[in-house]
Structures are given as C-alpha cells and as structure tokens.
Design an enzyme around this catalytic site. Structure first.
Site, short mmCIF file in Angstrom:
data_model
loop_
_atom_site.label_atom_id
_atom_site.label_comp_id
_atom_site.label_asym_id
_atom_site.label_seq_id
_atom_site.Cartn_x
_atom_site.Cartn_y
_atom_site.Cartn_z
N GLY A 52 14.54 -52.54 -81.86
CA GLY A 52 13.24 -52.56 -81.21
C GLY A 52 13.25 -52.29 -79.72
O GLY A 52 12.31 -51.71 -79.18
N ASP A 107 12.14 -56.21 -77.38
CA ASP A 107 10.84 -55.55 -77.36
C ASP A 107 9.71 -56.57 -77.30
O ASP A 107 8.82 -56.47 -76.48
CB ASP A 107 10.67 -54.62 -78.59
CG ASP A 107 11.00 -55.30 -79.92
OD1 ASP A 107 11.36 -56.51 -79.93
OD2 ASP A 107 10.89 -54.64 -80.96
N ASP A 110 7.87 -63.10 -80.25
CA ASP A 110 6.82 -63.45 -81.21
C ASP A 110 6.95 -64.94 -81.53
O ASP A 110 6.56 -65.78 -80.74
CB ASP A 110 7.00 -62.53 -82.43
CG ASP A 110 5.87 -62.62 -83.43
OD1 ASP A 110 4.72 -62.80 -83.02
OD2 ASP A 110 6.15 -62.50 -84.65
N LYS A 138 3.90 -62.31 -77.32
CA LYS A 138 2.78 -62.71 -78.19
C LYS A 138 2.74 -64.23 -78.20
O LYS A 138 3.21 -64.87 -79.14
CB LYS A 138 3.05 -62.17 -79.60
CG LYS A 138 1.90 -61.37 -80.18
CD LYS A 138 2.09 -61.17 -81.66
CE LYS A 138 2.70 -59.85 -82.04
NZ LYS A 138 2.90 -59.71 -83.49
N PHE A 159 -0.34 -57.31 -85.03
CA PHE A 159 0.91 -56.60 -85.26
C PHE A 159 0.82 -55.26 -84.54
O PHE A 159 -0.14 -54.52 -84.71
CB PHE A 159 1.18 -56.40 -86.75
CG PHE A 159 2.63 -56.07 -87.01
CD1 PHE A 159 3.58 -57.08 -87.07
CD2 PHE A 159 3.05 -54.76 -87.14
CE1 PHE A 159 4.92 -56.79 -87.26
CE2 PHE A 159 4.39 -54.46 -87.33
CZ PHE A 159 5.33 -55.47 -87.39
N ASP A 166 8.35 -51.23 -84.65
CA ASP A 166 8.18 -50.53 -85.92
C ASP A 166 7.34 -51.31 -86.92
O ASP A 166 7.17 -52.52 -86.81
CB ASP A 166 9.54 -50.27 -86.56
CG ASP A 166 10.14 -51.55 -87.14
OD1 ASP A 166 10.28 -52.53 -86.39
OD2 ASP A 166 10.44 -51.59 -88.35
N ARG A 172 8.48 -46.11 -84.31
CA ARG A 172 9.24 -46.47 -83.09
C ARG A 172 9.12 -45.37 -82.04
O ARG A 172 9.23 -45.62 -80.85
CB ARG A 172 10.72 -46.67 -83.42
CG ARG A 172 11.01 -47.88 -84.30
CD ARG A 172 12.50 -48.18 -84.25
NE ARG A 172 12.95 -49.06 -85.33
CZ ARG A 172 12.90 -50.39 -85.28
NH1 ARG A 172 12.40 -50.98 -84.24
NH2 ARG A 172 13.36 -51.11 -86.28
#
Ligand code: IMP
Ligand code: MG
Length: 183
Positions: A52, A107, A110, A138, A159, A166, A172
């Site tokens: 990522g 990346d 979360d 996030k 998302f 991805d 990506r």
C-alpha cells in the site's frame, strides 16, 4: 482474467475524488520538510509497509536530502474484503536497524492493528528511535490505541482507493485517492 466488461466494472467503482494528485504532492513536500527537521544532522531508515505505501514512500523519499535507507515489510492483506483481519508479517526486513533511526511508513491508519504489529516487531530490534508516518488517518475506525507521528490527511470513514490503496489489488495505480463504490 481481464476483459472489457471487467474494465468497465472496475471503472464504475471509482467514486468521487477525495484527494487530487496535486493535493497529495503538495502534502508530501510538507511531510518531507517535517522529516528533514526531525532528523536534522542524522540519518533515517524508512520501513515501508508494502504494497500500500509503495507510491507514497517513493514520492516521499525523493524529497529527502538526509542520508536515507529503505527497506520493506509485508503484512498479510485484506484480500477482497473491506474489513480488517488480524495482521501478521509475511515478509520481514533485510537490513539491520539496531541503533538506527527508523521511520515506519504506511498508506493508511485504519483500525491500527497493522501499524501496531509493525511497531511491536521493530521495537524488538532495538532501533535508536522509532517514529511512524501515514498518508491517511481514518480516525473513526480505530480499535487499537495508536496514533502516527506524521499524518498526511485525515480520511473520511469510507473505503478509499488509489495512490497505492487497493481493493482486491486493483486501483493502486490511480494517481489520486477516491472513494470506492461497491457495484
Ligand atoms: P488497519 O490494520 O486496520 O489499521 O489497516 C491498515 C491497512 O489496511 C492499510 O495498510 C491498508 O492496506 C488497509 N486499508 C485500510 N483501510 C483501507 C481503505 O480504505 N482502502 C484500502 N486499504 C485500506
Ligand atoms: Mg497496506
């Protein structure tokens, strides 16, 4: 196997753009400036969490004039799912980081499970210092008590795809970050 219908289906799932290529590039320059200030007079070892962070880390390190080393660590991925599972390291570091300044780059932060897993594993290798940098945060999804030292943007609780991120390994390559619309 790829076919035209599949290409159309993939395109349909690209939702509204959240961060443009220009916004990303400008923010990366600011992050690089912060990194230069943090490690002034020292060197840094970047540990990129693949796949990522590949685009992010490539653009970020091009902006650094510090002595910089790069290695990658690979964590079990989401696959086709859009919900988190328990992460584990499936490809570990190759360079020695003992007594080195380590900056982990990912990346997106979360639930926090991935970054926590990498932080724990790096700590065991006795780095001189350890910091973390993520392009997106996030915040609303956090399940583990962890914050990144450097954050590019706060992400909406959606998302997202593109610029390394991805869905099922697609998207990506998009030069921007967009919302993913499941079709
Ligand atoms: P965490 O362990 O839940 O913090 O998840 C972090 C990893 O999940 C990231 O490195 C991403 O690979 C993936 N991920 C989390 N949210 C998204 C998203 O919105 N789009 C794409 N990948 C995501
Ligand atoms: Mg990832």
């Amino acid at each position: 196997m790829y076919n035209v219908n599949m290409g159309e289906r993939l395109k349909k799932s690209i939702g509204s753009v959240i961060f443009t290529s220009d916004q990303i590039n400008n923010r990366i320059k600011e992050l690089a400036h912060k990194i230069e200030t943090l490690y002034q007079g020292e060197e840094v070892t970047i540990v990129a969490i693949t796949n990522g962070s590949i685009l992010f880390v490539a653009d970020l390190i091009k902006q650094l004039s510090l002595p910089t080393r790069l290695d990658c660590i690979r964590i079990s991925s989401y696959g086709a799912k859009t919900v988190s599972t328990i992460p584990s390291i499936i490809h570990d570091l190759r360079i020695d980081i003992k007594n080195h300044n380590v900056l982990i780059v990912d990346d997106i932060l979360d639930t926090g499970k991935t970054l926590q897993c990498v932080v724990d594993s790096i700590k065991r290798l006795s780095p001189k210092s350890l910091r973390t940098c993520v392009l997106l945060d996030k915040k609303e999804r956090r399940e583990v008590k962890i914050e990144a030292d450097l954050v590019g943007f706060t992400s909406p609780n959606k998302f997202v795809i593109g610029y390394g991120l991805d869905y099922n390994e697609y998207y990506r390559n998009l030069p921007y970050i967009a919302e993913f619309n499941q079709c």
